[in-house]
Design a protein around this motif. Sequence first.
Motif, PDB file in Angstrom:
ATOM      1  N   ILE A 161       0.857  -1.025   0.254  1.00 58.97           N
ATOM      2  CA  ILE A 161      -0.170  -0.136   0.129  1.00 58.97           C
ATOM      3  C   ILE A 161       0.902   1.018   0.557  1.00 58.97           C
ATOM      4  N   LYS A 162       0.090   1.912  -0.797  1.00 57.81           N
ATOM      5  CA  LYS A 162       1.116   3.159  -1.105  1.00 57.81           C
ATOM      6  C   LYS A 162       0.982   4.330   0.102  1.00 57.81           C
ATOM      7  N   PRO A 163       1.736   4.942   0.135  1.00 58.62           N
ATOM      8  CA  PRO A 163       1.449   6.231   2.082  1.00 58.62           C
ATOM      9  C   PRO A 163       0.654   6.865   1.279  1.00 58.62           C
ATOM     10  N   LEU A 164      -0.464   7.332   1.410  1.00 57.94           N
ATOM     11  CA  LEU A 164      -1.439   8.363   1.507  1.00 57.94           C
ATOM     12  C   LEU A 164      -1.659   9.367   2.326  1.00 57.94           C
ATOM     13  N   THR A 165      -1.815  10.554   1.869  1.00 55.15           N
ATOM     14  CA  THR A 165      -2.138  11.551   2.866  1.00 55.15           C
ATOM     15  C   THR A 165      -3.478  11.436   3.284  1.00 55.15           C
ATOM     16  N   ILE A 166      -3.796  11.489   4.660  1.00 59.18           N
ATOM     17  CA  ILE A 166      -4.844  10.665   5.133  1.00 59.18           C
ATOM     18  C   ILE A 166      -5.797  12.622   5.907  1.00 59.18           C
ATOM     19  N   CYS A 167      -7.265  13.065   5.367  1.00 57.44           N
ATOM     20  CA  CYS A 167      -7.189  13.992   5.956  1.00 57.44           C
ATOM     21  C   CYS A 167      -8.635  13.436   7.409  1.00 57.44           C
ATOM     22  N   MET A 168      -7.438  13.562   8.583  1.00 53.08           N
ATOM     23  CA  MET A 168      -8.632  13.441   9.685  1.00 53.08           C
ATOM     24  C   MET A 168      -9.163  14.614  10.440  1.00 53.08           C
ATOM     25  N   ILE A 169     -10.790  14.737  10.258  1.00 47.42           N
ATOM     26  CA  ILE A 169     -11.487  15.762  11.223  1.00 47.42           C
ATOM     27  C   ILE A 169     -11.430  14.939  12.547  1.00 47.42           C
ATOM     28  N   GLY A 170     -10.974  16.133  13.361  1.00 46.62           N
ATOM     29  CA  GLY A 170     -11.584  15.122  15.165  1.00 46.62           C
ATOM     30  C   GLY A 170     -10.371  14.606  15.225  1.00 46.62           C
ATOM     31  N   ALA A 171      -9.371  14.971  14.533  1.00 42.59           N
ATOM     32  CA  ALA A 171      -7.663  14.261  15.338  1.00 42.59           C
ATOM     33  C   ALA A 171      -7.505  14.081  16.542  1.00 42.59           C
ATOM     34  N   GLY A 172      -7.518  15.591  17.087  1.00 42.79           N
ATOM     35  CA  GLY A 172      -7.247  15.464  18.191  1.00 42.79           C
ATOM     36  C   GLY A 172      -8.470  15.440  19.341  1.00 42.79           C
ATOM     37  N   GLY A 173      -9.722  14.421  18.923  1.00 47.42           N
ATOM     38  CA  GLY A 173     -10.621  13.353  19.633  1.00 47.42           C
ATOM     39  C   GLY A 173     -10.318  12.109  19.987  1.00 47.42           C
ATOM     40  N   PHE A 174     -11.040  11.692  20.828  1.00 52.15           N
ATOM     41  CA  PHE A 174     -10.463  10.029  21.391  1.00 52.15           C
ATOM     42  C   PHE A 174      -9.977   9.130  20.252  1.00 52.15           C
ATOM     43  N   ILE A 175     -11.065   8.810  19.579  1.00 53.51           N
ATOM     44  CA  ILE A 175     -10.869   7.811  18.639  1.00 53.51           C
ATOM     45  C   ILE A 175      -9.803   8.975  17.033  1.00 53.51           C
ATOM     46  N   GLY A 176      -9.790   9.787  17.323  1.00 52.36           N
ATOM     47  CA  GLY A 176      -8.692  10.713  15.959  1.00 52.36           C
ATOM     48  C   GLY A 176      -7.563  10.435  16.486  1.00 52.36           C
ATOM     49  N   SER A 177      -7.294  10.245  18.497  1.00 55.53           N
ATOM     50  CA  SER A 177      -5.843  10.832  18.872  1.00 55.53           C
ATOM     51  C   SER A 177      -4.923   9.263  18.716  1.00 55.53           C
ATOM     52  N   HIS A 178      -6.001   8.354  18.633  1.00 57.75           N
ATOM     53  CA  HIS A 178      -5.631   6.932  19.030  1.00 57.75           C
ATOM     54  C   HIS A 178      -5.285   6.732  17.744  1.00 57.75           C
ATOM     55  N   LEU A 179      -6.144   7.096  16.723  1.00 56.98           N
ATOM     56  CA  LEU A 179      -5.539   6.743  15.155  1.00 56.98           C
ATOM     57  C   LEU A 179      -4.524   6.863  14.105  1.00 56.98           C
ATOM     58  N   CYS A 180      -4.068   8.451  14.590  1.00 58.40           N
ATOM     59  CA  CYS A 180      -3.077   9.516  14.939  1.00 58.40           C
ATOM     60  C   CYS A 180      -1.936   8.564  15.603  1.00 58.40           C
ATOM     61  N   GLU A 181      -2.361   7.879  16.321  1.00 62.25           N
ATOM     62  CA  GLU A 181      -0.660   7.244  16.930  1.00 62.25           C
ATOM     63  C   GLU A 181       0.002   5.805  16.680  1.00 62.25           C
ATOM     64  N   LYS A 182      -1.235   5.258  15.856  1.00 61.90           N
ATOM     65  CA  LYS A 182      -1.310   4.043  15.289  1.00 61.90           C
ATOM     66  C   LYS A 182      -1.026   4.544  13.647  1.00 61.90           C
ATOM     67  N   LEU A 183      -1.378   5.309  12.977  1.00 63.52           N
ATOM     68  CA  LEU A 183      -0.555   6.148  12.053  1.00 63.52           C
ATOM     69  C   LEU A 183       0.904   6.513  12.105  1.00 63.52           C
ATOM     70  N   MET A 184       1.222   7.025  13.369  1.00 63.30           N
ATOM     71  CA  MET A 184       2.507   7.297  12.396  1.00 63.30           C
ATOM     72  C   MET A 184       3.565   6.644  13.037  1.00 63.30           C
ATOM     73  N   ALA A 185       2.956   4.944  13.918  1.00 65.22           N
ATOM     74  CA  ALA A 185       3.754   4.484  15.024  1.00 65.22           C
ATOM     75  C   ALA A 185       3.608   3.365  13.638  1.00 65.22           C
ATOM     76  N   GLU A 186       2.756   2.638  12.945  1.00 65.04           N
ATOM     77  CA  GLU A 186       2.701   1.207  12.165  1.00 65.04           C
ATOM     78  C   GLU A 186       3.096   2.354  10.322  1.00 65.04           C
ATOM     79  N   THR A 187       2.999   2.680  10.684  1.00 62.67           N
ATOM     80  CA  THR A 187       2.654   3.171   8.246  1.00 62.67           C
ATOM     81  C   THR A 187       4.026   4.430   8.265  1.00 62.67           C
TER      82      THR A 187
END
Length: 94
Positions: free
Chosen positions: A13-39
């Motif tokens: 999978i080629k690297p994507l740019t993901i626009c994450m609205i709500g990135a500072g919330g509960f789900i968004g912050s955890h998703l950001c952590e995973k995306l930074m650490a694992e992709t």
Amino acid sequence: MASARVDLDGNPIKPLTICMIGAGGFIGSHLCEKLMAETQHKVLAVDVYSDKIKHLLEPSSLPWADRIHFHSLNIKSDSRLEGLVRVDLCLCKA
Ligand SMILES: NC(=O)c1ccc[n+]([C@@H]2O[C@H](COP(=O)([O-])OP(=O)(O)OC[C@H]3O[C@@H](n4cnc5c(N)ncnc54)[C@H](O)[C@@H]3O)[C@@H](O)[C@H]2O)c1
């Protein structure tokens, strides 16, 4: 070390740019952590607040510093979102 992600056909999978609205919330912050650490994906993080993702944004020496950019805006009353996405898409194509 992040392992290469593959699609259902086994192709990388080629690297994507993901626009994450709500990135500072509960789900968004955890998703950001995973995306930074694992992709290798990039995140255009949009939220009114950044408290829960501050640890991903600073210091600038973090290994993913160039892959996550935070924009503080209220999408209900701020028209900058479209422009931000357009600029990011242009940067990706360059
Ligand atoms: N400890 C826990 O288990 C825990 C904690 C929090 C939430 N939850 C659960 O998680 C779910 C909710 O998580 P979530 O991440 O969807 O909600 P959230 O409220 O945590 O995150 C939503 C984010 O969207 C942002 N936002 C809202 N309107 C916006 C706008 N107009 N412009 C820009 N940003 C805007 C908010 O600032 C917020 O940061 C619920 O089911 C909740 O019960 C669980």
